[in-house]
Design an enzyme around this catalytic site. Structure first.
Site, PDB file in Angstrom:
ATOM      1  N   ASP A 148       0.947  -1.193   0.027  1.00 45.00           N
ATOM      2  CA  ASP A 148       0.082   0.063   0.112  1.00 45.00           C
ATOM      3  C   ASP A 148       1.120   1.330  -0.134  1.00 45.00           C
ATOM      4  O   ASP A 148       1.256   1.822   0.952  1.00 45.00           O
ATOM      5  CB  ASP A 148      -1.034   0.045   1.238  1.00 45.00           C
ATOM      6  CG  ASP A 148      -1.968   1.119   1.168  1.00 45.00           C
ATOM      7  OD1 ASP A 148      -1.942   2.101   0.214  1.00 45.00           O
ATOM      8  OD2 ASP A 148      -2.732   1.098   2.258  1.00 45.00           O
TER       9      ASP A 148
ATOM     10  N   ARG B 258      -5.486  -6.476  -2.772  1.00 46.67           N
ATOM     11  CA  ARG B 258      -6.025  -7.628  -3.072  1.00 46.67           C
ATOM     12  C   ARG B 258      -6.518  -7.726  -4.607  1.00 46.67           C
ATOM     13  O   ARG B 258      -6.306  -8.738  -5.543  1.00 46.67           O
ATOM     14  CB  ARG B 258      -6.888  -8.126  -2.248  1.00 46.67           C
ATOM     15  CG  ARG B 258      -6.608  -8.549  -0.847  1.00 46.67           C
ATOM     16  CD  ARG B 258      -7.599  -9.082  -0.009  1.00 46.67           C
ATOM     17  NE  ARG B 258      -7.355  -9.108   1.397  1.00 46.67           N
ATOM     18  CZ  ARG B 258      -7.702  -8.304   2.236  1.00 46.67           C
ATOM     19  NH1 ARG B 258      -8.430  -7.272   2.003  1.00 46.67           N
ATOM     20  NH2 ARG B 258      -7.216  -8.117   3.693  1.00 46.67           N
TER      21      ARG B 258
ATOM     22  N   ASP C   6      -0.344 -10.273   9.206  1.00 50.26           N
ATOM     23  CA  ASP C   6      -0.369 -10.076  10.620  1.00 50.26           C
ATOM     24  C   ASP C   6      -1.003 -11.560  11.298  1.00 50.26           C
ATOM     25  O   ASP C   6      -1.202 -11.535  12.472  1.00 50.26           O
ATOM     26  CB  ASP C   6      -1.139  -8.782  11.277  1.00 50.26           C
ATOM     27  CG  ASP C   6      -2.647  -8.798  10.824  1.00 50.26           C
ATOM     28  OD1 ASP C   6      -2.921  -9.660   9.960  1.00 50.26           O
ATOM     29  OD2 ASP C   6      -3.317  -8.019  11.249  1.00 50.26           O
TER      30      ASP C   6
ATOM     31  N   GLU D 226     -15.560 -10.435   2.979  1.00 48.66           N
ATOM     32  CA  GLU D 226     -15.049 -11.743   2.613  1.00 48.66           C
ATOM     33  C   GLU D 226     -16.901 -12.224   1.821  1.00 48.66           C
ATOM     34  O   GLU D 226     -16.539 -13.038   1.012  1.00 48.66           O
ATOM     35  CB  GLU D 226     -14.916 -12.565   3.720  1.00 48.66           C
ATOM     36  CG  GLU D 226     -13.659 -12.163   4.251  1.00 48.66           C
ATOM     37  CD  GLU D 226     -13.576 -10.981   5.440  1.00 48.66           C
ATOM     38  OE1 GLU D 226     -12.732 -10.904   6.148  1.00 48.66           O
ATOM     39  OE2 GLU D 226     -14.705 -10.638   5.588  1.00 48.66           O
TER      40      GLU D 226
ATOM     41  N   HIS E 163      -5.756 -15.779  13.522  1.00 45.31           N
ATOM     42  CA  HIS E 163      -5.784 -14.280  13.107  1.00 45.31           C
ATOM     43  C   HIS E 163      -5.491 -13.590  14.351  1.00 45.31           C
ATOM     44  O   HIS E 163      -5.919 -13.165  15.321  1.00 45.31           O
ATOM     45  CB  HIS E 163      -7.265 -13.886  13.292  1.00 45.31           C
ATOM     46  CG  HIS E 163      -7.670 -12.595  12.502  1.00 45.31           C
ATOM     47  ND1 HIS E 163      -8.763 -12.183  11.954  1.00 45.31           N
ATOM     48  CD2 HIS E 163      -6.754 -11.535  12.172  1.00 45.31           C
ATOM     49  CE1 HIS E 163      -8.556 -11.173  11.548  1.00 45.31           C
ATOM     50  NE2 HIS E 163      -7.430 -10.597  11.437  1.00 45.31           N
ATOM     51  N   THR E 164      -4.107 -13.514  14.333  1.00 50.88           N
ATOM     52  CA  THR E 164      -3.331 -13.203  15.644  1.00 50.88           C
ATOM     53  C   THR E 164      -3.051 -11.731  15.717  1.00 50.88           C
ATOM     54  O   THR E 164      -2.928 -11.442  17.076  1.00 50.88           O
ATOM     55  CB  THR E 164      -1.885 -13.751  15.727  1.00 50.88           C
ATOM     56  OG1 THR E 164      -1.335 -13.689  14.352  1.00 50.88           O
ATOM     57  CG2 THR E 164      -1.974 -15.261  15.972  1.00 50.88           C
ATOM     58  N   ARG E 165      -3.024 -10.819  14.784  1.00 53.32           N
ATOM     59  CA  ARG E 165      -2.848  -9.624  15.021  1.00 53.32           C
ATOM     60  C   ARG E 165      -1.947  -9.045  15.928  1.00 53.32           C
ATOM     61  O   ARG E 165      -2.111  -8.848  17.016  1.00 53.32           O
ATOM     62  CB  ARG E 165      -4.374  -9.110  15.368  1.00 53.32           C
ATOM     63  CG  ARG E 165      -5.364  -9.046  14.632  1.00 53.32           C
ATOM     64  CD  ARG E 165      -6.694  -8.604  15.243  1.00 53.32           C
ATOM     65  NE  ARG E 165      -7.949  -8.847  14.545  1.00 53.32           N
ATOM     66  CZ  ARG E 165      -8.355  -7.514  13.446  1.00 53.32           C
ATOM     67  NH1 ARG E 165      -7.666  -6.669  13.592  1.00 53.32           N
ATOM     68  NH2 ARG E 165      -9.323  -7.922  12.886  1.00 53.32           N
TER      69      ARG E 165
END
Length: 327
Positions: free
Chosen positions: A119, A164, A189, A274, A299-301
């Site tokens: 980005d 994406r 992440d 999604e 989805h750990t972030r």
């Protein structure tokens, strides 16, 4: 300009090291292939799971070392369907650490092609150099999210959308319907098991699977009865047709390319990105549930690092703590 004897020796040693690494990698690839598949193409197991993991670790190590020496070996094995992993990323203190964690897993996966999309208005040297030395097959792209889309920091809907879609456009330009492959969206992440990529490689249309630590619960997952998805076990958004996380599905490449309208939309309800994407791809009853009894992605972030002493360090020392280093 002529080289002295010392320089010639170093150059000869460097080239010899490249050749040795390349030969070792090719031998390991051949051994890995023949210990997992017979001549008819059917799978069988000669080596134990531990031996297979050890071989894959050796392959990853050799790929990375060869890349660091400036060499390259085509590590694709035709039997393994290629997996195209799409990862949006953006500049921040933990960016390199996040990408490193992902690369260490991806190195263990045969025939993986990493599509990293920044980005940013231009490709950064940090990501460019990182990918060059990663030992992975990769494509490096960039597209900047318009600043007007970032005005509300509490609205996450813009994150990764253009990146994406840029990767999907690249796939459409390079490949065509009928080409083999599986597409997976792997945010930088999250945490991924190597086994996940073994599971998704057989995706025929769209496969779905559990995601740990997502949606405010320990695990979000499809509800499966007799091998068919009948609903979703989630903590919120039960009205979503496809109540899955971005990390909870994979798409067959040919199937994606044959659905030309499939892309991520910028104007959707928060948390419905999604589901809206999958509506353009698949009928609910055609979903392929896999890994239904185990979690292979989380989805750990990663939390923001504590850098509250950096300004004080700069004032005291006259330079930042990372002067001369790439963190």
């Amino acid at each position: 300009m002529s080289l002295d004897m010392s320089s010639l020796c170093r150059l000869r040693h460097f080239r010899t090291k490249q050749k040795q690494l390349a030969i070792s990698l090719l031998l390991l690839l051949a051994f890995f292939y023949f210990t997992n598949h017979d001549s008819s193409g059917s799978s069988f197991v000669l080596a134990s799971t531990d031996q297979t993991l050890s071989l894959q670790a050796e392959l990853g190590y050799l790929r990375k070392k060869l890349a660091q020496c400036g060499g390259h070996v085509n590590s694709e094995i035709d039997h393994f369907v290629p997996i195209f992993v799409i990862t949006p990323t953006f500049a921040r203190p933990v960016q390199k650490a996040e990408l490193t964690r992902l690369a260490n897993v991806f190195l263990l996966v045969p025939n993986l092609h990493w599509i990293v999309v920044e980005d940013s208005p231009q490709k950064s040297n940090l990501v460019k150099n990182f990918l060059h030395r990663s030992g992975l097959k990769y494509t490096h792209l960039n597209i900047e999210t318009p600043s007007v889309m970032k005005l509300d920091p509490k609205d996450p809907r813009w994150k990764g959308i253009r990146q994406r879609n840029k990767a999907i456009s690249w796939l459409r330009n390079i490949f065509q319907a009928g080409d083999p492959g599986v597409v997976y969206f792997a945010d930088d992440d999250n945490s991924y098991s190597m086994e996940l990529f073994q599971e998704i490689r057989d995706t025929q249309k769209v496969s779905v699977f559990p995601v740990g630590l997502a949606g405010g619960v320990m695990v979000e997952k499809p509800r499966v009865v007799s091998g068919k998805v009948v609903g979703w076990s989630v903590g919120w958004g039960t009205d979503r047709t496809f109540a899955t996380d971005m990390a909870g599905f994979a798409v067959n490449l040919s199937y994606l390319l044959s659905h030309t309208s499939a892309k991520f939309a910028s104007k959707v309800k928060i948390g419905y990105q999604e589901s809206e994407f999958l509506k353009h791809l698949i009928h609910f009853e055609d979903l392929e549930p896999i890994s239904v009894d185990k979690v292979l992605v989380w989805h750990t972030r990663t939390e923001n690092p504590n850098l509250n002493q950096e300004k004080k360090f700069l004032k005291t020392n006259g330079h930042s703590s990372d002067q001369g280093l790439e963190v």
